[in-house]
Design an enzyme around this catalytic site. Sequence first.
Site, PDB file in Angstrom:
ATOM      1  N   LYS A   1       0.862  -1.182   0.000  1.00 32.55           N
ATOM      2  CA  LYS A   1       0.000   0.000   0.000  1.00 32.55           C
ATOM      3  C   LYS A   1       0.897   1.229   0.000  1.00 32.55           C
ATOM      4  O   LYS A   1       1.534   1.542   1.004  1.00 32.55           O
ATOM      5  CB  LYS A   1      -0.887   0.016   1.246  1.00 32.55           C
TER       6      LYS A   1
ATOM      7  N   GLU B   1      10.142   0.946  10.275  1.00 33.05           N
ATOM      8  CA  GLU B   1      11.158   1.982  10.003  1.00 33.05           C
ATOM      9  C   GLU B   1      10.471   3.316  10.237  1.00 33.05           C
ATOM     10  O   GLU B   1       9.654   3.750   9.422  1.00 33.05           O
ATOM     11  CB  GLU B   1      11.644   1.879   8.554  1.00 33.05           C
TER      12      GLU B   1
ATOM     13  N   CYS C   1      14.011  10.762   6.651  1.00 35.86           N
ATOM     14  CA  CYS C   1      14.077  10.348   8.056  1.00 35.86           C
ATOM     15  C   CYS C   1      15.489  10.498   8.624  1.00 35.86           C
ATOM     16  O   CYS C   1      15.657  10.508   9.837  1.00 35.86           O
ATOM     17  CB  CYS C   1      13.616   8.907   8.175  1.00 35.86           C
TER      18      CYS C   1
ATOM     19  N   GLU D   1      10.740  15.957  14.816  1.00 34.54           N
ATOM     20  CA  GLU D   1      11.213  15.923  13.440  1.00 34.54           C
ATOM     21  C   GLU D   1      10.539  17.084  12.680  1.00 34.54           C
ATOM     22  O   GLU D   1       9.314  17.185  12.673  1.00 34.54           O
ATOM     23  CB  GLU D   1      10.728  14.581  12.868  1.00 34.54           C
TER      24      GLU D   1
HETATM   25  P1  NAD Z   1       2.782   8.480   7.845  1.00 36.11           P
HETATM   26  O1  NAD Z   1       3.051   7.627   9.022  1.00 36.11           O
HETATM   27  O2  NAD Z   1       1.758   9.537   7.950  1.00 36.11           O
HETATM   28  O3  NAD Z   1       2.331   7.581   6.610  1.00 36.11           O
HETATM   29  C1  NAD Z   1       3.101   6.494   6.171  1.00 36.11           C
HETATM   30  C2  NAD Z   1       2.202   5.481   5.496  1.00 36.11           C
HETATM   31  O4  NAD Z   1       1.280   4.973   6.450  1.00 36.11           O
HETATM   32  C3  NAD Z   1       1.363   6.023   4.345  1.00 36.11           C
HETATM   33  O5  NAD Z   1       1.304   5.036   3.348  1.00 36.11           O
HETATM   34  C4  NAD Z   1      -0.009   6.219   4.976  1.00 36.11           C
HETATM   35  O6  NAD Z   1      -1.059   6.076   4.048  1.00 36.11           O
HETATM   36  C5  NAD Z   1      -0.038   5.063   5.952  1.00 36.11           C
HETATM   37  N1  NAD Z   1      -0.926   5.245   7.108  1.00 36.11           N
HETATM   38  C6  NAD Z   1      -1.100   6.360   7.846  1.00 36.11           C
HETATM   39  N2  NAD Z   1      -1.961   6.114   8.845  1.00 36.11           N
HETATM   40  C7  NAD Z   1      -2.334   4.816   8.734  1.00 36.11           C
HETATM   41  C8  NAD Z   1      -3.197   3.965   9.475  1.00 36.11           C
HETATM   42  N3  NAD Z   1      -3.842   4.400  10.563  1.00 36.11           N
HETATM   43  N4  NAD Z   1      -3.342   2.682   9.068  1.00 36.11           N
HETATM   44  C9  NAD Z   1      -2.659   2.222   8.006  1.00 36.11           C
HETATM   45  N5  NAD Z   1      -1.836   2.980   7.260  1.00 36.11           N
HETATM   46  C10 NAD Z   1      -1.668   4.264   7.624  1.00 36.11           C
HETATM   47  O7  NAD Z   1       4.186   9.066   7.411  1.00 36.11           O
HETATM   48  P2  NAD Z   1       4.543   9.978   6.156  1.00 36.11           P
HETATM   49  O8  NAD Z   1       4.219  11.381   6.468  1.00 36.11           O
HETATM   50  O9  NAD Z   1       4.014   9.410   4.894  1.00 36.11           O
HETATM   51  O10 NAD Z   1       6.125   9.782   6.081  1.00 36.11           O
HETATM   52  C11 NAD Z   1       7.002  10.528   6.814  1.00 36.11           C
HETATM   53  C12 NAD Z   1       7.493   9.762   8.029  1.00 36.11           C
HETATM   54  O11 NAD Z   1       8.137   8.555   7.625  1.00 36.11           O
HETATM   55  C13 NAD Z   1       8.542  10.534   8.787  1.00 36.11           C
HETATM   56  O12 NAD Z   1       8.302  10.398  10.168  1.00 36.11           O
HETATM   57  C14 NAD Z   1       9.844   9.837   8.405  1.00 36.11           C
HETATM   58  O13 NAD Z   1      10.883   9.958   9.335  1.00 36.11           O
HETATM   59  C15 NAD Z   1       9.405   8.428   8.262  1.00 36.11           C
HETATM   60  N6  NAD Z   1      10.324   7.666   7.426  1.00 36.11           N
HETATM   61  C16 NAD Z   1      11.125   6.739   8.030  1.00 36.11           C
HETATM   62  C17 NAD Z   1      12.062   6.034   7.279  1.00 36.11           C
HETATM   63  C18 NAD Z   1      12.960   5.014   7.910  1.00 36.11           C
HETATM   64  O14 NAD Z   1      13.593   4.273   7.182  1.00 36.11           O
HETATM   65  N7  NAD Z   1      13.049   4.952   9.221  1.00 36.11           N
HETATM   66  C19 NAD Z   1      12.152   6.265   5.901  1.00 36.11           C
HETATM   67  C20 NAD Z   1      11.312   7.212   5.319  1.00 36.11           C
HETATM   68  C21 NAD Z   1      10.388   7.905   6.105  1.00 36.11           C
END
Ligand code: NAD
Length: 458
Positions: free
Chosen positions: A157, A233, A267, A362
């Site tokens: 997804k 992650e 991240c 962040e």
């Molecule tokens: P997010 O958590 O809002 O969303 C990530 C994913 O989760 C999206 O696909 C979203 O549709 C899905 N999602 C959100 N709520 C959900 C729920 N309740 N149930 C199921 N799926 C759900 O994060 P974002 O804004 O898309 O990404 C940024 C974040 O990701 C930052 O915190 C960043 O640090 C982190 N990140 C971490 C890494 C790593 O390797 N550690 C890499 C890239 C990004």
Amino acid sequence: MSATFAVMSPATGRSVADAPDNGPAEAKAAIAKAVTAFETWRRTTAYERSAILRAWATRMLASDADLARLMAQEMGKPVTEARGEVRYAVSFVEWYAEEAKRVYGETVPSQAAHKRILVQPQPVGPVYAITPWNFPAAMITRKAAPALAAGCSVILKPAEQSPLTAIRLAELWVEAGGPADVFQVLPTSDPVALSGVFFDDPAIRKLSFTGSTEVGVKLAAQSAKTMKRVSLELGGHAPFLIFADADVDRAVSEVAASKFRNAGQTCVCANRIYVHDAVHDAFVERFSAVVSALRVGDPLDEATQVGPLVDAQGHEKVRAHVDDALARGARAVVGGKGGEGLHFQPTVLTGVSRGMRILEEETFGPVAPIIRFSEDEDAVRQANDTPFGLAAYLWTRDLSRAFRVAEALDYGIVGVNDGLPSAAQAPFGGVKMSGVGREGGKWGIEEYLDLKFISIAL
Ligand code: NAD
């Protein structure tokens, strides 16, 4: 599938394309296909899986310009940087095409003369993967490549903001000879409703999630209902420590690269820059000159270095962090304000100190907060004083200090005089609230393998 949702360009505010809007019914159908496909895929040889993965990598590389354009359009990454992401994404597929052949079992000496102990790694089962928008290609291959190499089927997804790159990757998988039901991509405008079906279904054996800590914590709890294995992650809050003996010029260029990549939306972006008194002023002067010269603009323009932020919510968070810091006594040496549309001016803040929001969370934007320090131990203490533990960086010419500080930093990844410590063959991941598990290297495939102990009595 008739429902669709519009994918909006953060640069123009206009729709780029429509993506299929999948719901619970499509999720159930996809799970049924993934379960059936798993039974066949797990029985292919590692050599067969490797050949398909290699063909997938070749096709991705051949499509790098198209993939980069899609990323620039759907989430605003500058197109030159997006081509770099395609190469990074491909590096995981290439690595796991080889690693598939090195999933070794073990034999263990038994205490009984007539017994033999075998340990066999087995694919964990159908996987549900959720990815963020900030690396629309690489976050997918970092999960899908090891899972597919291990013999798992995968349903992915993508984020609502970046489904188009994901859809293209699935098409390339099929063109490479990959079975369509083994790697399915399910975009949706309602991630909660779609994901609920996966969390409730015991046939899905594994959740692999990359995204925010807030969401990761919820999904880990939901996964517990059906005892899925999880890899998470999550968010980071990377400190960058520049010691008195640092090579300031190199530190300047690497902090700038780390901080302003993807407009600060990664991240592992440097989020807190601790600079020793002895080099503070020289660093600020040279760093400010580099940041002032960054070219902000249209992500499709080859000259652009910093594109727009992904959406209004992200933009608002960055503005709020900067306003809070300025209100509490920080100074904007460069930038400090929003730009046109969803752009935010690359910003350098000095005089940043504890109590400011920017040091707690962040920021996910092009803002570099600089904190002065005089004692090494104090800088390390401040760097560790956070619930996050993904990436940290340190700059020094002293070998003893490099080891001492690298070992004291409570982080999963430490860059020593290296602002970009990321490679397909190395373990990427965090400690504390930054997550569980690793992606990359021989460790990345273990996340998709269970161990079976076979005891044979002769
Ligand atoms: P997010 O958590 O809002 O969303 C990530 C994913 O989760 C999206 O696909 C979203 O549709 C899905 N999602 C959100 N709520 C959900 C729920 N309740 N149930 C199921 N799926 C759900 O994060 P974002 O804004 O898309 O990404 C940024 C974040 O990701 C930052 O915190 C960043 O640090 C982190 N990140 C971490 C890494 C790593 O390797 N550690 C890499 C890239 C990004």
